[in-house]
Motif scaffolding. Structure first.
Motif, PDB file in Angstrom:
ATOM      1  N   ARG A 190       0.868  -1.176   0.000  1.00 22.50           N
ATOM      2  CA  ARG A 190       0.000   0.000   0.000  1.00 22.50           C
ATOM      3  C   ARG A 190       0.902   1.221   0.000  1.00 22.50           C
ATOM      4  O   ARG A 190       1.590   1.508   0.983  1.00 22.50           O
ATOM      5  N   GLY A 191       0.950   1.907  -1.121  1.00 21.56           N
ATOM      6  CA  GLY A 191       1.787   3.093  -1.229  1.00 21.56           C
ATOM      7  C   GLY A 191       3.268   2.825  -1.112  1.00 21.56           C
ATOM      8  O   GLY A 191       4.050   3.722  -0.784  1.00 21.56           O
ATOM      9  N   GLY A 192       3.690   1.573  -1.371  1.00 23.61           N
ATOM     10  CA  GLY A 192       5.099   1.234  -1.291  1.00 23.61           C
ATOM     11  C   GLY A 192       5.500   0.538  -0.004  1.00 23.61           C
ATOM     12  O   GLY A 192       6.660   0.153   0.152  1.00 23.61           O
ATOM     13  N   ILE A 193       4.570   0.325   0.908  1.00 24.17           N
ATOM     14  CA  ILE A 193       4.830  -0.406   2.144  1.00 24.17           C
ATOM     15  C   ILE A 193       4.254  -1.806   2.005  1.00 24.17           C
ATOM     16  O   ILE A 193       3.055  -1.978   1.763  1.00 24.17           O
ATOM     17  N   ALA A 194       5.111  -2.820   2.121  1.00 28.29           N
ATOM     18  CA  ALA A 194       4.650  -4.207   2.000  1.00 28.29           C
ATOM     19  C   ALA A 194       3.600  -4.490   3.067  1.00 28.29           C
ATOM     20  O   ALA A 194       3.766  -4.121   4.231  1.00 28.29           O
ATOM     21  N   ARG A 231       9.698  11.996  -3.259  1.00 26.46           N
ATOM     22  CA  ARG A 231       8.488  12.117  -2.448  1.00 26.46           C
ATOM     23  C   ARG A 231       8.026  10.752  -1.952  1.00 26.46           C
ATOM     24  O   ARG A 231       7.662  10.584  -0.784  1.00 26.46           O
ATOM     25  N   ASP A 232       8.075   9.757  -2.833  1.00 30.25           N
ATOM     26  CA  ASP A 232       7.672   8.409  -2.431  1.00 30.25           C
ATOM     27  C   ASP A 232       8.669   7.790  -1.458  1.00 30.25           C
ATOM     28  O   ASP A 232       8.283   7.093  -0.511  1.00 30.25           O
ATOM     29  N   ALA A 233       9.964   8.028  -1.689  1.00 27.38           N
ATOM     30  CA  ALA A 233      10.985   7.496  -0.787  1.00 27.38           C
ATOM     31  C   ALA A 233      10.790   8.056   0.617  1.00 27.38           C
ATOM     32  O   ALA A 233      10.908   7.327   1.616  1.00 27.38           O
ATOM     33  N   ASP A 234      10.492   9.335   0.717  1.00 21.63           N
ATOM     34  CA  ASP A 234      10.264   9.970   2.011  1.00 21.63           C
ATOM     35  C   ASP A 234       9.095   9.315   2.738  1.00 21.63           C
ATOM     36  O   ASP A 234       9.159   9.028   3.942  1.00 21.63           O
ATOM     37  N   ALA A 277       9.568   6.959   6.202  1.00 16.14           N
ATOM     38  CA  ALA A 277       8.897   7.374   7.432  1.00 16.14           C
ATOM     39  C   ALA A 277       8.095   6.229   8.029  1.00 16.14           C
ATOM     40  O   ALA A 277       8.114   5.995   9.250  1.00 16.14           O
ATOM     41  N   ARG A 278       7.420   5.488   7.209  1.00 17.16           N
ATOM     42  CA  ARG A 278       6.582   4.398   7.705  1.00 17.16           C
ATOM     43  C   ARG A 278       7.405   3.177   8.116  1.00 17.16           C
ATOM     44  O   ARG A 278       7.054   2.488   9.068  1.00 17.16           O
ATOM     45  N   LEU A 279       8.487   2.910   7.413  1.00 19.41           N
ATOM     46  CA  LEU A 279       9.356   1.815   7.838  1.00 19.41           C
ATOM     47  C   LEU A 279      10.007   2.131   9.179  1.00 19.41           C
ATOM     48  O   LEU A 279      10.198   1.244  10.016  1.00 19.41           O
ATOM     49  N   HIS A 280      10.361   3.380   9.382  1.00 18.10           N
ATOM     50  CA  HIS A 280      10.955   3.780  10.662  1.00 18.10           C
ATOM     51  C   HIS A 280       9.992   3.517  11.820  1.00 18.10           C
ATOM     52  O   HIS A 280      10.398   3.070  12.898  1.00 18.10           O
ATOM     53  N   ARG A 281       8.727   3.763  11.587  1.00 17.82           N
ATOM     54  CA  ARG A 281       7.716   3.537  12.644  1.00 17.82           C
ATOM     55  C   ARG A 281       7.555   2.053  12.958  1.00 17.82           C
ATOM     56  O   ARG A 281       7.114   1.688  14.043  1.00 17.82           O
ATOM     57  N   GLN A 282       7.877   1.189  11.985  1.00 19.79           N
ATOM     58  CA  GLN A 282       7.747  -0.257  12.207  1.00 19.79           C
ATOM     59  C   GLN A 282       8.893  -0.844  13.022  1.00 19.79           C
ATOM     60  O   GLN A 282       8.797  -1.963  13.498  1.00 19.79           O
ATOM     61  N   ARG A 283       9.975  -0.088  13.136  1.00 14.51           N
ATOM     62  CA  ARG A 283      11.148  -0.632  13.810  1.00 14.51           C
ATOM     63  C   ARG A 283      10.852  -0.913  15.282  1.00 14.51           C
ATOM     64  O   ARG A 283      10.230  -0.104  15.960  1.00 14.51           O
ATOM     65  N   PRO A 284      11.331  -2.069  15.796  1.00 11.58           N
ATOM     66  CA  PRO A 284      11.085  -2.410  17.207  1.00 11.58           C
ATOM     67  C   PRO A 284      11.842  -1.475  18.148  1.00 11.58           C
ATOM     68  O   PRO A 284      12.830  -0.875  17.778  1.00 11.58           O
ATOM     69  N   VAL A 339       4.459  -8.537   4.899  1.00  9.93           N
ATOM     70  CA  VAL A 339       5.627  -8.700   5.770  1.00  9.93           C
ATOM     71  C   VAL A 339       6.032  -7.343   6.319  1.00  9.93           C
ATOM     72  O   VAL A 339       5.733  -6.306   5.713  1.00  9.93           O
ATOM     73  N   ALA A 340       6.739  -7.350   7.444  1.00 13.14           N
ATOM     74  CA  ALA A 340       7.176  -6.098   8.054  1.00 13.14           C
ATOM     75  C   ALA A 340       8.591  -5.755   7.612  1.00 13.14           C
ATOM     76  O   ALA A 340       9.403  -6.627   7.303  1.00 13.14           O
ATOM     77  N   GLY A 341       8.874  -4.452   7.580  1.00 14.66           N
ATOM     78  CA  GLY A 341      10.232  -4.002   7.324  1.00 14.66           C
ATOM     79  C   GLY A 341      10.659  -3.993   5.876  1.00 14.66           C
ATOM     80  O   GLY A 341      11.848  -3.899   5.578  1.00 14.66           O
ATOM     81  N   LEU A 342       9.699  -4.060   4.960  1.00 16.95           N
ATOM     82  CA  LEU A 342      10.017  -4.067   3.530  1.00 16.95           C
ATOM     83  C   LEU A 342       9.248  -2.959   2.823  1.00 16.95           C
ATOM     84  O   LEU A 342       8.033  -2.823   2.989  1.00 16.95           O
ATOM     85  N   GLY A 343       9.971  -2.176   2.017  1.00 20.79           N
ATOM     86  CA  GLY A 343       9.340  -1.122   1.242  1.00 20.79           C
ATOM     87  C   GLY A 343       9.739  -1.204  -0.215  1.00 20.79           C
ATOM     88  O   GLY A 343      10.656  -1.950  -0.593  1.00 20.79           O
ATOM     89  N   LEU A 344       9.052  -0.433  -1.046  1.00 25.67           N
ATOM     90  CA  LEU A 344       9.336  -0.380  -2.476  1.00 25.67           C
ATOM     91  C   LEU A 344       9.256   1.065  -2.946  1.00 25.67           C
ATOM     92  O   LEU A 344       8.394   1.826  -2.489  1.00 25.67           O
TER      93      LEU A 344
END
Length: 349
Positions: A304-308, A335-338, A342-349, A311-316
C-alpha cells in the motif's frame, strides 16, 4: 556478514533518492546494492538520443538541483552524469556488481544475499529496482519463422544499424515515437499501434505540462487511480510529430502476424520487413523477493503506497503510479521514498 540499518536494492534514481533521505528518518547506516558496475540504474542502457519529457527544473532528486538551464529538456547522458554525481555526494556505501539473488526474513531482520556469495542483514529493506530490467516482449504470431531481427527498445541504441532497411516500430508511447522519429531518417519506418496515437501538448498555454501537474496537484495520490485508466498519450511540443511527417513515418494498425519475410497487416496485405522494434514497455519483476513472503501469486508485490502489507520491514520505491502520477520519475521518487522511509521507521522495534 555485514549488518546495516537499511539495505536499498538498486542504485538508480529511486535507490539513490532513498539513500539520500534515509538519515532523516533515523537510518544511521544504509547500504545500497547495485547489480551494474556503476550507479545510474537503467539510464546508461537507454537509446542514445533519449530526451526527457520533463524540463531540468522538474528532474531533480532530493538535495541536488539538476544543473544547467532549468527550462531545457536533458538528454540521457546528462541524466547519467547527474545520477553518478549524486551518488558520489552521498555519505552511503554503494556496492556495485552486487546482484541481489534473495531477500528472506530471519527473526526481526532481513537476510540479503548476492550472486557472488556476499551476505548482508538489515532491519529494513527497500526494493528500488523498478521495472526497466524486465522488458515486455509480447507474443507475436509467426515470430519463430521470421528471418529478420526482432528487438526490444531496451536493446535499441541508434538508427545506424538500420540504414536503408524496412523497419516497423511497435508501440504508441513516448519511446516508440522518439525511436520512430529518428529511425525515419535512416530507414523506411512505420509505427504499428492498436489504436490511434494520442498527443498531449508539452507546453499548454506557454507552460510546461509538469508545471501544470505541480500547481494543479493533478499528480497527487487521490487522482492516480483515474490517471491509470487514461489512454497512452505522447507528450510533444510538435518536434516529434513534425519529424515523423518529414521522414515519412506512417502509422498503421498493428500487424496480425509475422512471416518468414515480414509482416501481414490487418488488411491481409503482406510486406517484406527487415526489423521489428518493440517499444512495448516493461513489467514489474522482483525475482529476489520470491521467498520473502511479499509477493502475490503473480509475482507482484502486495503493498500500500510502497509499504509491503504481507511482511514487516520491507518497502518499495520507483513503481509506476505507486502513489502518484510522477512516482516513476526523477521528480517523483524522492516524495515516495520519504513516505516509505517514514513508515518503515515507525515499524522498527
Amino acid at each position: 556478514m555485514t549488518h546495516a540499518d537499511l539495505i536499498v536494492i538498486g542504485a538508480g534514481q529511486s535507490g539513490l533518492a532513498t539513500a539520500a533521505l534515509a538519515p532523516r528518518h533515523g537510518f544511521e547506516r544504509t547500504l545500497v546494492l547495485e547489480s551494474a558496475d556503476a550507479p545510474g540504474g537503467a539510464w546508461p542502457r537507454y537509446y542514445e538520443s533519449l530526451t526527457l519529457f520533463s524540463p531540468a527544473r522538474y528532474s531533480s532528486l532530493p538535495g541536488l538541483r539538476f544543473p544547467g538551464d532549468p527550462d531545457r529538456y536533458p538528454t540521457r547522458d546528462e541524466v547519467v552524469d547527474y545520477l553518478r554525481d549524486y551518488a558520489r555526494r552521498l555519505a552511503t556505501e554503494i556496492h556495485t556488481a552486487a546482484t541481489v539473488t534473495s531477500v528472506t526474513r530471519q527473526g526481526d531482520a532481513w537476510s540479503v544475499r548476492t550472486g557472488d556469495g556476499r551476505a548482508f542483514t538489515a532491519r529494513a529493506v527497500i526494493a528500488a529496482t523498478g521495472d526497466y530490467g524486465t522488458p515486455h516482449i509480447p507474443s507475436l504470431p509467426g515470430s519463430q519463422e521470421f528471418a529478420g531481427q526482432v528487438l526490444h527498445a531496451a536493446d535499441y541504441r541508434s538508427p545506424h544499424p538500420f540504414d536503408g532497411q524496412r523497419v516497423v516500430v511497435v508501440g504508441g508511447g513516448n519511446s516508440a515515437i522518439q525511436i520512430a522519429a529518428e529511425l525515419g531518417e535512416a530507414a523506411d519506418t512505420t509505427l504499428a499501434t492498436r489504436r490511434p496515437i494520442g498527443w498531449t501538448p508539452q507546453r499548454p498555454l506557454g507552460r510546461d505540462l509538469h508545471w501544470w501537474l505541480k500547481h494543479t496537484r493533478l499528480d497527487v495520490a487521490p487522482i492516480r487511480r483515474l490517471l491509470e485508466k487514461v489512454p497512452v498519450s505522447v507528450i510533444d511540443d510538435g518536434h516529434y510529430r513534425t519529424a515523423l511527417e518529414r521522414h515519412g513515418v506512417d502509422r498503421r494498425e498493428m500487424f496480425s502476424r509475422l512471416t518468414a519475410e515480414g509482416v501481414v497487416w490487418a488488411d491481409d496485405t503482406k510486406e517484406t520487413v527487415d526489423a521489428v522494434v518493440l517499444a512495448t514497455g516493461y513489467r514489474l519483476a522482483f525475482p529476489y523477493l520470491i521467498d520473502s513472503g511479499a509477493l502475490d501469486s503473480d509475482g507482484l508485490p502486495l503493498h500500500r503506497g510502497g509499504i509491503a502489507t504481507a511482511v514487516a520491514g520491507l518497502g518499495l520505491v520507483g513503481m509506476e503510479f505507486q502513489r502518484s502520477f510522477s512516482s516513476k520519475t526523477l521528480r517523483g521518487v524522492g516524495r515516495d521514498a520519504d513516505h516509505v522511509l517514514a513508515r518503515l521507521h515507525r515499524q522498527r522495534p
